[in-house]
Design a protein around this motif. Structure first.
Motif, mmCIF file in Angstrom:
data_model
loop_
_atom_site.group_PDB
_atom_site.id
_atom_site.type_symbol
_atom_site.label_atom_id
_atom_site.label_comp_id
_atom_site.label_asym_id
_atom_site.label_seq_id
_atom_site.Cartn_x
_atom_site.Cartn_y
_atom_site.Cartn_z
ATOM 1 N N SER A 160 5.536 50.314 47.357
ATOM 2 C CA SER A 160 6.487 51.053 48.191
ATOM 3 C C SER A 160 5.725 51.881 49.208
ATOM 4 O O SER A 160 4.602 52.321 48.963
ATOM 5 C CB SER A 160 7.372 51.956 47.328
ATOM 6 N N ARG B 46 4.309 47.431 53.773
ATOM 7 C CA ARG B 46 5.182 47.750 52.638
ATOM 8 C C ARG B 46 6.548 48.210 53.140
ATOM 9 O O ARG B 46 6.639 49.044 54.034
ATOM 10 C CB ARG B 46 4.542 48.831 51.779
ATOM 11 N N GLY B 47 7.584 47.668 52.532
ATOM 12 C CA GLY B 47 8.939 48.085 52.880
ATOM 13 C C GLY B 47 9.377 47.688 54.272
ATOM 14 O O GLY B 47 10.240 48.355 54.855
ATOM 15 N N PRO C 46 7.744 48.182 42.782
ATOM 16 C CA PRO C 46 9.109 48.720 42.864
ATOM 17 C C PRO C 46 10.179 47.657 43.055
ATOM 18 O O PRO C 46 11.354 47.922 42.838
ATOM 19 C CB PRO C 46 9.027 49.649 44.085
ATOM 20 N N ILE C 47 9.806 46.461 43.489
ATOM 21 C CA ILE C 47 10.781 45.406 43.742
ATOM 22 C C ILE C 47 10.395 44.164 42.950
ATOM 23 O O ILE C 47 9.264 44.029 42.479
ATOM 24 C CB ILE C 47 10.870 45.064 45.248
ATOM 25 N N ARG C 48 11.350 43.274 42.824
ATOM 26 C CA ARG C 48 11.101 42.009 42.137
ATOM 27 C C ARG C 48 10.269 41.100 43.046
ATOM 28 O O ARG C 48 10.619 40.889 44.212
ATOM 29 C CB ARG C 48 12.422 41.330 41.776
#
Length: 493
Positions: free
Chosen positions: A192, A155-156, A248-250
């Motif tokens: 995230s 993640r991230g 948290p993101i597209r």
């Protein structure tokens, strides 16, 4: 107590080490303690004495969970290689160095050292959150026999080519794959990364004495601050407790086909949307797709055959459920798929698990998918102690993509209307479609908010915030305190 501590500190170092070795020689104590230590602390423990080194390097459970996000040598703070003629200083690049070797160099060096120490084969839960990870490195983790990773968290991460990653996952889960591959069973990729725990405040030599009134007040202030920090740090559990948007993101729509290809082999921290407009939905064919398309907004795109769920919802505001039903933890859908002895097959078990998302953070003491998916407080291999069956509430949610809740979901109150209760904002009358209503309030047809595109009976009041000529209006969030829509922004009014 002070005398006891002083006497313990006065003991010889050999006796103190011997007592620690005797404690850690219990495999249960060592396996339950090691996941809470960082890699740096574990290696320092192994360097303290030969007996401790033997315990650390010869106990497989010590390195069962490895988190490299906090390791300094794993960090990669260099920008992209090609920056339009930027001059590199103190860096020597080989002409044969590939882009993958450059971006994944720190992690490949760590994996090489772990492989040399014969530790890499013991790692089953690997966390690479926030590091520089390439798709080629993930491909090696999937097919290299020296890796035994069952749950991976990326993640991230940086420098990750998602298109190549999806191709590697689909190739690893192909039908013609070798038996027993891939070893990876769970992948955290959409959420995230976990927030690190707040460190304890450093002692200041200039602080007032603890016995003075100022010292007592400062101590109580620190306790209050810590209590508030702990309260706000506890975030509701994703999917089962926290409603609304979960990612948290597209997320690219191409991930849906990857989840379909990996179903029953690799689980993710998201699931496929179960709306009736998708082929995988239990309610496929129960709702008129033509009626939904006719009532959808003009700007709404076509709904794909498969979609990745981005929202967790409660039941419909009108009927309290959904056409496809709830996703309930522990509920067996493929219970009829059993072997001749009456036991459930591995394929049916994995098909059941594909309906549930992985929950963050990755498990501390196990590499089982059920442990990684089990909601807090549930008795099916729960993360918490056993709870009596009579006092246990079912953990459930409804996974939907945004295309399946468009024009029927309010982002303010997180309520929505299913396809059976509300077709869409362009439905002209309650009787236009059989078995459906024209909107949240059957007496009025509501359009979406002109600002956020959401529609809700409570958020768009037809007497105060709705234009009687065009049927549009503002929600409570974008109303800005006005009692009526002064200027209609719709064309032709």
């Amino acid at each position: 107590m002070t005398q006891t501590c002083e006497s313990d500190n006065a003991l010889p170092i050999e006796i103190q080490h011997s007592a620690l070795v005797q404690l850690l020689a219990n495999s249960l104590v060592l396996s339950q303690t090691a996941p809470y230590l960082s890699c740096y602390d574990v290696l320092n423990l192994a360097a303290a004495a030969r007996a401790l080194r033997f315990l650390v390097y010869h106990t497989p459970d010590v390195f069962r969970r490895l988190e490299l996000g906090t390791v300094k040598t794993a960090q990669f703070d260099v920008d992209a290689v090609d920056r339009g003629g930027e001059t590199w200083r103190n860096v020597q690049l080989d002409e044969t160095l590939t882009e993958d070797d450059f971006y994944s160099g720190p992690l490949r060096g760590i994996f090489s050292n772990l492989r040399r120490l014969d530790i890499l084969r013991d790692v089953q839960v690997l966390s690479l959150d926030g590091l520089s990870v390439t798709a080629e490195l993930i491909h090696d983790i999937l097919i290299d026999p020296s890796f035994s990773v069952r749950i991976l968290s990326i993640r991230g991460v940086k420098n990750l080519n998602e298109r190549k990653l999806r191709g590697a996952l689909q190739y690893a889960c192909r039908e013609s794959r070798p038996e027993g591959t891939p070893r990876l069973r769970g992948l955290y990729v959409f959420g995230s990364k976990d927030t690190p725990a707040a460190s304890a405040p450093k002692n200041d030599s200039r602080s007032p004495s603890p016995t003075s009134p100022a010292g007592v007040a400062a101590a109580w202030n620190d306790r209050s601050q810590k209590a508030l920090t702990d309260v706000f740090a506890v975030e509701p559990e994703a999917w089962y407790v926290r409603r609304g948007d979960q990612l948290p993101i597209r997320v690219s729509s191409d991930w849906a086909s990857t989840l379909v290809a990996c179903a029953g082999v690799i689980a993710f921290d998201s699931v496929l949307c179960t709306g009736p407009r998708h082929f995988n939905s239990p309610a496929w064919g129960s709702v008129s797709i033509e009626a939904l398309d006719a009532a959808a907004s003009a700007s709404a795109p076509a709904v794909p055959h498969f979609g990745i769920a981005t929202h967790s919802l409660d039941g419909c505001a009108s009927c309290g459920s959904a056409p496809e039903g709830w996703t309930v933890w522990g509920e067996e859908v493929f219970a009829s798929q059993r072997d001749p002895d009456g036991r459930r097959t591995s394929e049916s078990c994995m098909a059941d698990l594909a309906r549930f998302p992985l929950l963050a953070p990755p498990p501390m003491h196990s590499a089982s998918l059920r442990v990684a998916m089990c909601p807090t407080g549930q008795t099916v291999r729960s993360r918490l102690p056993f709870i009596p069956q009579g006092k246990q509430q079912k953990a459930r949610f409804i996974p939907r993509c945004f295309d399946c809740i468009r024009d029927r979901y309010c982002g303010g109150c997180r309520r929505w209307w299913c396809e059976s209760c509300y077709i869409g904002p362009r439905a002209s009358s309650p009787g236009e479609h059989a078995g459906s209503h024209a909107g949240p309030d059957s007496a009025h047809v509501f359009k979406s908010c002109w600002e956020c595109g959401m529609n809700c009976k409570e958020c768009i009041d037809h007497t105060q915030r709705m234009c009687q000529r065009c049927g549009g209006g503002y929600c409570l969030i974008h109303n800005e305190g006005s009692n009526m829509v002064a200027v209609c922004p719709s064309p032709g009014f």
